[in-house]
Scaffold this active site. Structure first.
Site, PDB file in Angstrom:
ATOM      1  N   GLY A 118       0.832  -1.203   0.000  1.00 38.10           N
ATOM      2  CA  GLY A 118       0.000   0.000   0.000  1.00 38.10           C
ATOM      3  C   GLY A 118       0.860   1.245   0.000  1.00 38.10           C
ATOM      4  O   GLY A 118       0.480   2.288   0.529  1.00 38.10           O
TER       5      GLY A 118
ATOM      6  N   ARG B  49       0.224   5.565  -1.812  1.00 38.46           N
ATOM      7  CA  ARG B  49      -0.338   6.867  -1.391  1.00 38.46           C
ATOM      8  C   ARG B  49      -0.527   6.874   0.127  1.00 38.46           C
ATOM      9  O   ARG B  49      -0.284   5.862   0.804  1.00 38.46           O
ATOM     10  CB  ARG B  49      -1.664   7.134  -2.103  1.00 38.46           C
ATOM     11  CG  ARG B  49      -2.781   6.242  -1.645  1.00 38.46           C
ATOM     12  CD  ARG B  49      -4.098   6.562  -2.350  1.00 38.46           C
ATOM     13  NE  ARG B  49      -5.177   5.856  -1.703  1.00 38.46           N
ATOM     14  CZ  ARG B  49      -6.212   5.312  -2.337  1.00 38.46           C
ATOM     15  NH1 ARG B  49      -6.312   5.401  -3.646  1.00 38.46           N
ATOM     16  NH2 ARG B  49      -7.161   4.702  -1.654  1.00 38.46           N
TER      17      ARG B  49
ATOM     18  N   TYR C  70     -14.458  -3.414   9.555  1.00 37.25           N
ATOM     19  CA  TYR C  70     -13.113  -2.826   9.545  1.00 37.25           C
ATOM     20  C   TYR C  70     -12.462  -2.967  10.929  1.00 37.25           C
ATOM     21  O   TYR C  70     -11.323  -3.425  11.051  1.00 37.25           O
ATOM     22  CB  TYR C  70     -13.209  -1.348   9.146  1.00 37.25           C
ATOM     23  CG  TYR C  70     -11.888  -0.600   9.179  1.00 37.25           C
ATOM     24  CD1 TYR C  70     -10.959  -0.738   8.144  1.00 37.25           C
ATOM     25  CD2 TYR C  70     -11.567   0.262  10.231  1.00 37.25           C
ATOM     26  CE1 TYR C  70      -9.754  -0.047   8.179  1.00 37.25           C
ATOM     27  CE2 TYR C  70     -10.364   0.953  10.273  1.00 37.25           C
ATOM     28  CZ  TYR C  70      -9.464   0.800   9.244  1.00 37.25           C
ATOM     29  OH  TYR C  70      -8.268   1.469   9.265  1.00 37.25           O
ATOM     30  N   ALA C  71     -13.208  -2.602  11.979  1.00 40.98           N
ATOM     31  CA  ALA C  71     -12.653  -2.684  13.338  1.00 40.98           C
ATOM     32  C   ALA C  71     -12.279  -4.126  13.666  1.00 40.98           C
ATOM     33  O   ALA C  71     -11.218  -4.388  14.256  1.00 40.98           O
ATOM     34  CB  ALA C  71     -13.664  -2.138  14.344  1.00 40.98           C
TER      35      ALA C  71
HETATM   36  N1  LIG Z   1      -6.307   7.200   7.530  1.00 41.58           N
HETATM   37  C1  LIG Z   1      -6.543   6.846   8.772  1.00 41.58           C
HETATM   38  O1  LIG Z   1      -7.095   7.633   9.568  1.00 41.58           O
HETATM   39  C2  LIG Z   1      -6.138   5.482   9.268  1.00 41.58           C
HETATM   40  C3  LIG Z   1      -6.362   5.222  10.626  1.00 41.58           C
HETATM   41  C4  LIG Z   1      -5.995   3.974  11.120  1.00 41.58           C
HETATM   42  C5  LIG Z   1      -5.420   3.041  10.299  1.00 41.58           C
HETATM   43  N2  LIG Z   1      -5.221   3.336   8.974  1.00 41.58           N
HETATM   44  C6  LIG Z   1      -4.604   2.287   8.157  1.00 41.58           C
HETATM   45  O2  LIG Z   1      -3.462   2.804   7.519  1.00 41.58           O
HETATM   46  C7  LIG Z   1      -3.223   2.072   6.306  1.00 41.58           C
HETATM   47  C8  LIG Z   1      -3.060   3.056   5.150  1.00 41.58           C
HETATM   48  O3  LIG Z   1      -4.296   3.732   4.990  1.00 41.58           O
HETATM   49  P1  LIG Z   1      -4.437   5.199   4.347  1.00 41.58           P
HETATM   50  O4  LIG Z   1      -5.220   6.003   5.315  1.00 41.58           O
HETATM   51  O5  LIG Z   1      -3.126   5.687   3.856  1.00 41.58           O
HETATM   52  O6  LIG Z   1      -5.450   4.855   3.159  1.00 41.58           O
HETATM   53  P2  LIG Z   1      -5.336   4.945   1.572  1.00 41.58           P
HETATM   54  O7  LIG Z   1      -6.633   4.433   1.080  1.00 41.58           O
HETATM   55  O8  LIG Z   1      -4.908   6.305   1.174  1.00 41.58           O
HETATM   56  O9  LIG Z   1      -4.148   3.935   1.240  1.00 41.58           O
HETATM   57  C9  LIG Z   1      -4.326   2.550   1.231  1.00 41.58           C
HETATM   58  C10 LIG Z   1      -3.361   1.972   0.203  1.00 41.58           C
HETATM   59  O10 LIG Z   1      -3.522   0.543   0.193  1.00 41.58           O
HETATM   60  C11 LIG Z   1      -3.590   0.127  -1.165  1.00 41.58           C
HETATM   61  N3  LIG Z   1      -4.323  -1.134  -1.269  1.00 41.58           N
HETATM   62  C12 LIG Z   1      -5.647  -1.347  -1.052  1.00 41.58           C
HETATM   63  N4  LIG Z   1      -5.957  -2.623  -1.302  1.00 41.58           N
HETATM   64  C13 LIG Z   1      -4.804  -3.242  -1.670  1.00 41.58           C
HETATM   65  C14 LIG Z   1      -4.490  -4.573  -2.049  1.00 41.58           C
HETATM   66  N5  LIG Z   1      -5.438  -5.526  -2.132  1.00 41.58           N
HETATM   67  N6  LIG Z   1      -3.202  -4.876  -2.343  1.00 41.58           N
HETATM   68  C15 LIG Z   1      -2.245  -3.906  -2.284  1.00 41.58           C
HETATM   69  N7  LIG Z   1      -2.494  -2.618  -1.970  1.00 41.58           N
HETATM   70  C16 LIG Z   1      -3.764  -2.301  -1.651  1.00 41.58           C
HETATM   71  C17 LIG Z   1      -4.318   1.266  -1.873  1.00 41.58           C
HETATM   72  O11 LIG Z   1      -4.161   1.211  -3.283  1.00 41.58           O
HETATM   73  C18 LIG Z   1      -3.686   2.468  -1.213  1.00 41.58           C
HETATM   74  O12 LIG Z   1      -2.495   2.855  -1.859  1.00 41.58           O
HETATM   75  C19 LIG Z   1      -4.423   1.130   6.150  1.00 41.58           C
HETATM   76  O13 LIG Z   1      -4.104  -0.158   6.617  1.00 41.58           O
HETATM   77  C20 LIG Z   1      -5.470   1.764   7.036  1.00 41.58           C
HETATM   78  O14 LIG Z   1      -6.442   0.839   7.462  1.00 41.58           O
HETATM   79  C21 LIG Z   1      -5.564   4.521   8.454  1.00 41.58           C
END
Ligand SMILES: NC(=O)c1ccc[n+]([C@@H]2O[C@H](COP(=O)([O-])OP(=O)(O)OC[C@H]3O[C@@H](n4cnc5c(N)ncnc54)[C@H](O)[C@@H]3O)[C@@H](O)[C@H]2O)c1
Length: 266
Positions: A12, A15, A157-158
């Site tokens: 991931g 981005r 998700y949780a």
């Molecule tokens: N943004 C928040 O507030 C937050 C809070 C807690 C946890 N997170 C976690 O942080 C991590 C990153 O999230 P983010 O906020 O940057 O979101 P985002 O949606 O911007 O990034 C997620 C990335 O994962 C990639 N992805 C999705 N499915 C995929 C797959 N099957 N194989 C490979 N890549 C895949 C997407 O293309 C994207 O680049 C995630 O695990 C998310 O659950 C985010």
């Protein structure tokens, strides 16, 4: 922190938080494999990081597909010889059009588990044996505060993130005899494409924040929930990841660190 000579793979990494992690590890000297399902985004991050001194590979990867995982790991080992650091960051909040539903459906349950939980398992099962034969490995998984405290609006998700915290402990026990550490970060609220989806849902399909813009909805939620009074930045998460992936943290394994401005305190 010094990652000179280390090879890091970030899932991931195209981005949001993953992109910040890729930047941070490269800044500290790692060669970085930016792996993501989105081909366009990995190309952009590679271009950004090609300005650094590090070798950077953009790699297509779908963590929900075993063949894709095996192929991506094989290609990485072929080019770099090993993977020292694995960051399991790829994640989804729900299935297609989740933001238009007020209740979770099967696609939400299936996709969150398949990517957020089993996706991490697939990556560790594939990379772990290589780390073991190289006598070195640092693994950091990205969970969420939702996995700590639950979420009435995002139950699947949780649950998938609580499972990520649990599997961190299981793999930490499995690999401890080999000196490989497995830890986890639980981020708080970070303004990324994922949170944009949450805010779209809160301002449309749910009644929570009707009439607000998506950014207003996010800021209001941060104000309500986060003692430090500001969102987390992708770099806040990346800094903590870099620490746990570094040799400074060689005595820490099986832990989940909340990086959330005090949203949870346990
Ligand atoms: N943004 C928040 O507030 C937050 C809070 C807690 C946890 N997170 C976690 O942080 C991590 C990153 O999230 P983010 O906020 O940057 O979101 P985002 O949606 O911007 O990034 C997620 C990335 O994962 C990639 N992805 C999705 N499915 C995929 C797959 N099957 N194989 C490979 N890549 C895949 C997407 O293309 C994207 O680049 C995630 O695990 C998310 O659950 C985010």
């Amino acid at each position: 922190m010094n990652f000179k000579g280390k090879i890091a793979l970030v899932t991931g990494g195209g981005r949001g938080i993953g992109r910040a992690i890729a930047h941070s590890l490269a800044l500290y000297g790692a060669d970085v494999i930016v792996a993501d399902i989105n081909e366009q985004d990995i190309g952009i991050v590679k271009q950004e990081l090609d300005k650094s001194e590090q070798t950077v590979k953009a790699l297509h990867l779908d963590v929900s597909d075993q063949n894709s995982v095996d192929k991506a790991v094989a290609q990485s080992i072929e080019q770099f010889g090993r993977i020292d650091v694995l960051i399991n960051n790829a994640g989804v909040i729900g299935g297609p059009n989740w933001e238009k539903r007020s209740k979770a459906d099967d696609s939400d349950w299936n996709s969150t588990y398949d990517v957020n939980t089993h996706g991490i398992g697939r990556m560790i099962e594939s990379v772990g044996p290589h780390m073991k034969s190289n006598d070195y490995g640092r693994i950091v998984n990205i969970a969420s505060v939702a996995g700590r405290i639950g979420s009435v609006n995002s139950v699947p998700y949780a649950a998938s993130k609580a499972a990520a915290i649990s599997l961190t402990r299981s793999y930490a026990q499995l690999y401890a005899p080999d000196g490989i550490t497995v830890n986890c970060i639980a981020p708080g609220l970070v303004w990324t494409k994922m949170w944009e989806r949450i805010a779209v849902r809160r301002t449309t399909a749910l009644t929570d924040d009707r009439g607000m813009s998506t950014r207003e909805s996010f800021d209001a939620y941060v104000a309500q929930t986060t003692p430090l009074g500001r969102p987390q930045r992708p770099t806040d998460i990346a800094n903590a990841v870099a620490f746990l992936a570094s040799d400074l943290a060689s005595g820490i394994t099986g832990q989940t660190l909340n990086v959330d401005g005090g949203l949870t305190m346990d």
